[in-house]
Design a protein around this motif. Structure first.
Motif, PDB file in Angstrom:
ATOM      1  N   ALA A  30       0.722  -1.291  -0.089  1.00  0.00           N
ATOM      2  CA  ALA A  30      -0.109  -0.165  -0.091  1.00  0.00           C
ATOM      3  C   ALA A  30       0.732   1.467   0.169  1.00  0.00           C
ATOM      4  CB  ALA A  30      -0.931  -0.221   1.140  1.00  0.00           C
ATOM      5  N   PHE A  31       1.826   1.411   0.840  1.00  0.00           N
ATOM      6  CA  PHE A  31       2.590   2.477   1.016  1.00  0.00           C
ATOM      7  C   PHE A  31       3.287   2.752  -0.569  1.00  0.00           C
ATOM      8  CE2 PHE A  31       1.970   2.836   5.362  1.00  0.00           C
ATOM      9  CZ  PHE A  31       2.472   4.111   5.813  1.00  0.00           C
ATOM     10  N   SER A  34       1.474   4.109  -3.442  1.00  0.00           N
ATOM     11  CA  SER A  34       0.617   5.491  -2.974  1.00  0.00           C
ATOM     12  C   SER A  34       1.269   6.514  -3.792  1.00  0.00           C
ATOM     13  CB  SER A  34       0.433   5.785  -1.591  1.00  0.00           C
ATOM     14  OG  SER A  34       2.098   5.855  -1.115  1.00  0.00           O
ATOM     15  N   THR A  38       0.790  10.382  -7.918  1.00  0.00           N
ATOM     16  CA  THR A  38       0.991  11.721  -8.035  1.00  0.00           C
ATOM     17  C   THR A  38       2.322  11.850  -8.770  1.00  0.00           C
ATOM     18  OG1 THR A  38       2.618  11.362  -5.984  1.00  0.00           O
ATOM     19  CG2 THR A  38       0.426  12.091  -5.583  1.00  0.00           C
ATOM     20  N   ASP A 101       5.286  10.245   8.379  1.00  0.00           N
ATOM     21  CA  ASP A 101       5.967  10.342   6.981  1.00  0.00           C
ATOM     22  C   ASP A 101       7.416  11.362   7.057  1.00  0.00           C
ATOM     23  OD1 ASP A 101       5.711  10.425   4.172  1.00  0.00           O
ATOM     24  OD2 ASP A 101       5.350  12.722   4.047  1.00  0.00           O
TER      25      ASP A 101
END
Length: 141
Positions: A30-31, A34, A38, A101
């Motif tokens: 998932a990380f 992600s 973008t 983060d």
């Protein structure tokens, strides 16, 4: 009505270290993916909507293939990814001990490239290049 499968010229792939626990595999995957939307907006499709008109977020327009390999396989894949300058994400073992983060970025920044303790990689690019990068990895069971 049967639709013909689309053969994409590009590939999104995740490579996980084979010794991760199940929850770690899911979390790392998932990380890792992600960041792709973008930095490579072409991988994201249109928003979804159900028959009642309820909107949902857009998702990747193509499958994400998940592979696994040894620590050495990840190290080799990482070198090949860098040599081809493909869009990539890394997850190191240190990130299992951080809580946000900023701490994640600090943990990666503190380690030289060739010393990263990689537990996962994500890569996106031309299908042939991604296949070459993943040499030695096997599909996740």
């Amino acid at each position: 009505m049967s639709e013909q499968p689309i053969r994409f010229d590009t590939k999104i792939a995740v490579l996980l270290r084979e010794d991760l626990e199940a929850w770690q595999r899911l979390n790392v995957t998932a990380f890792l993916v992600s960041g792709l939307g973008t930095t490579a907006p072409e991988v994201v499709g249109e928003p979804y909507e159900d028959a009642d008109g309820v909107p949902y977020l857009p998702m990747f327009r193509q499958p994400v293939l998940v592979f696994e390999g040894t620590k050495e396989t990840l190290t080799s894949a990482h070198r090949r990814i860098l040599s081809r300058a493909l869009p990539r994400a890394v997850f190191t073992s240190d990130l299992f001990t951080t809580g946000h983060d900023d701490a994640n970025r600090k943990a990666v920044r503190a380690v030289r490239t060739d010393q990263l303790d990689l537990v996962g990689l994500a890569v996106y690019g031309p299908r042939n290049a991604v296949d070459k990068v993943l040499k030695g990895a096997r599909m996740h069971p």
